[in-house]
Design a protein around this motif. Sequence first.
Motif, PDB file in Angstrom:
ATOM      1  N   LEU A  66     -41.986  25.236 -36.881  1.00 20.16           N
ATOM      2  CA  LEU A  66     -43.076  24.730 -37.996  1.00 20.16           C
ATOM      3  C   LEU A  66     -44.465  25.027 -37.467  1.00 20.16           C
ATOM      4  N   ASP A  67     -44.661  25.077 -36.278  1.00 15.56           N
ATOM      5  CA  ASP A  67     -45.543  25.332 -35.479  1.00 15.56           C
ATOM      6  C   ASP A  67     -46.387  26.569 -35.892  1.00 15.56           C
ATOM      7  N   PRO A  68     -47.789  26.660 -36.467  1.00 11.03           N
ATOM      8  CA  PRO A  68     -48.376  27.973 -36.882  1.00 11.03           C
ATOM      9  C   PRO A  68     -48.314  29.076 -35.742  1.00 11.03           C
ATOM     10  N   LEU A  69     -48.338  28.539 -34.640  1.00  7.93           N
ATOM     11  CA  LEU A  69     -48.369  29.714 -33.575  1.00  7.93           C
ATOM     12  C   LEU A  69     -46.878  30.295 -33.207  1.00  7.93           C
ATOM     13  N   THR A  70     -45.928  29.903 -33.914  1.00  5.14           N
ATOM     14  CA  THR A  70     -44.513  30.191 -34.011  1.00  5.14           C
ATOM     15  C   THR A  70     -44.518  31.429 -35.350  1.00  5.14           C
ATOM     16  N   TRP A  71     -44.768  30.776 -36.599  1.00  9.65           N
ATOM     17  CA  TRP A  71     -44.380  31.360 -37.612  1.00  9.65           C
ATOM     18  C   TRP A  71     -45.333  32.418 -38.313  1.00  9.65           C
ATOM     19  N   ALA A  72     -46.620  32.122 -37.694  1.00  9.81           N
ATOM     20  CA  ALA A  72     -47.644  33.075 -38.154  1.00  9.81           C
ATOM     21  C   ALA A  72     -47.562  34.505 -37.343  1.00  9.81           C
ATOM     22  N   PRO A  73     -47.243  34.594 -36.239  1.00  5.43           N
ATOM     23  CA  PRO A  73     -47.243  35.889 -35.445  1.00  5.43           C
ATOM     24  C   PRO A  73     -45.720  36.536 -36.172  1.00  5.43           C
ATOM     25  N   ARG A  84     -43.185  25.388 -26.813  1.00  3.41           N
ATOM     26  CA  ARG A  84     -43.376  24.020 -27.460  1.00  3.41           C
ATOM     27  C   ARG A  84     -41.827  23.241 -27.522  1.00  3.41           C
ATOM     28  N   PHE A  85     -40.961  23.923 -27.749  1.00  2.55           N
ATOM     29  CA  PHE A  85     -39.445  23.258 -27.691  1.00  2.55           C
ATOM     30  C   PHE A  85     -39.306  22.580 -26.416  1.00  2.55           C
ATOM     31  N   PHE A  86     -39.324  23.148 -25.524  1.00  6.49           N
ATOM     32  CA  PHE A  86     -38.962  22.665 -23.895  1.00  6.49           C
ATOM     33  C   PHE A  86     -39.728  21.307 -23.689  1.00  6.49           C
ATOM     34  N   ASN A  87     -41.297  21.592 -24.051  1.00  9.19           N
ATOM     35  CA  ASN A  87     -42.185  20.396 -23.679  1.00  9.19           C
ATOM     36  C   ASN A  87     -41.901  19.313 -24.740  1.00  9.19           C
ATOM     37  N   ASP A  88     -41.473  19.459 -25.813  1.00  6.09           N
ATOM     38  CA  ASP A  88     -41.286  18.300 -26.811  1.00  6.09           C
ATOM     39  C   ASP A  88     -40.017  17.744 -26.655  1.00  6.09           C
ATOM     40  N   ALA A 147     -41.318  14.056 -28.263  1.00  6.31           N
ATOM     41  CA  ALA A 147     -42.308  13.657 -29.559  1.00  6.31           C
ATOM     42  C   ALA A 147     -41.329  12.840 -30.382  1.00  6.31           C
ATOM     43  N   TYR A 148     -40.175  12.774 -29.988  1.00  4.35           N
ATOM     44  CA  TYR A 148     -39.309  11.932 -30.895  1.00  4.35           C
ATOM     45  C   TYR A 148     -38.214  11.069 -29.878  1.00  4.35           C
ATOM     46  N   HIS A 165     -35.485  17.576 -33.592  1.00  2.00           N
ATOM     47  CA  HIS A 165     -36.803  17.369 -33.977  1.00  2.00           C
ATOM     48  C   HIS A 165     -37.609  18.233 -33.169  1.00  2.00           C
ATOM     49  N   ALA A 166     -37.579  18.490 -31.896  1.00  2.00           N
ATOM     50  CA  ALA A 166     -38.390  19.390 -30.980  1.00  2.00           C
ATOM     51  C   ALA A 166     -38.176  20.767 -31.593  1.00  2.00           C
ATOM     52  N   ALA A 167     -37.028  21.076 -32.199  1.00  2.00           N
ATOM     53  CA  ALA A 167     -36.785  22.525 -32.492  1.00  2.00           C
ATOM     54  C   ALA A 167     -37.501  22.854 -33.697  1.00  2.00           C
ATOM     55  N   ALA A 168     -37.394  21.773 -34.741  1.00  6.03           N
ATOM     56  CA  ALA A 168     -37.963  21.810 -35.936  1.00  6.03           C
ATOM     57  C   ALA A 168     -39.536  21.969 -35.957  1.00  6.03           C
ATOM     58  N   GLU A 169     -40.214  21.231 -34.897  1.00  2.62           N
ATOM     59  CA  GLU A 169     -41.329  20.907 -34.649  1.00  2.62           C
ATOM     60  C   GLU A 169     -42.003  22.311 -34.256  1.00  2.62           C
TER      61      GLU A 169
END
Length: 268
Positions: free
Chosen positions: A51-58, A233-237, A243-244, A44-48
């Motif tokens: 999908l974070d805009p600050l990952t895919w937008a750059p 984001r992954f390590f934090n979540d 988050a899950y 779940h953390a990896a998926a989130e």
Amino acid sequence: MKYTYSRTVIPILFAIFLFSGCATKSGNWGSDATLLPGWKAVGHAAAEAALDPLTWAPLGAALCFQIENFDRRVSDWAVDQNPVFGSMENASDVSDTLKEASKINYYVTGITVPTQEGWRGLGDRALGLGVGWVAMTSTAKMTDWMKAGFARERPDKSDKRSLPSGHTSGASVAATLAAQNIEHMPIPRGLQLAWMGASYGVAGLTGWARVEAGVHYPSDVLAGFALGHFLGRFFNDAFITPAYQDKVAVSVDAFSRRDLALSLHYRW
């Protein structure tokens, strides 16, 4: 003439440390931190994070820079004009300083974010900071592996370790971890957003400084930013503030050598 940002950045961060430290007597940051989140939580953390805009937008922007050799044209312009830092030497010096400032900012947030009181809170903080350190170390290792795999030549042709930018990935993971901590700060939302924006801004400037220094293309720093943000984001979540959580959880509590309690919890 060299830029000496450390003379201003460090005092500012120290002032933030003192300011936020006044409100760190209560809170629950890190209370859910765990070294064994479970595969569902990790997924779940990896998926989130992906999908974070600050990952895919750059990453999307990095691909756009490959159109009609735009990557090299922007790199050449930045080296010739140095619109922000004035010279390649200044840009190189500033990139080092800003990367370190990002790390300092993260540790300031990790030390001052409110936790539970007493030894439990100290344990939570130590675990949270430890996970942050692992995240930054993992980012550095992953960056090195990707550099070796892509073997892209730098704009100045000094070596083939251009993609992704290590300075940028390091600053980005620190900024992302700091931003997650700032969300738990008992300060006005406007100040939270300003601090988070400044954290990401420093990471972005770190990347642009590498472009003006002539050692990276814009796509290199964009990829580095995306990598750092994803891992932060992954390590934090997954480990610090999950988050899950599984709906069904089993725990064993020991009251003495002979008394054990088996608990079954169901989360709605």
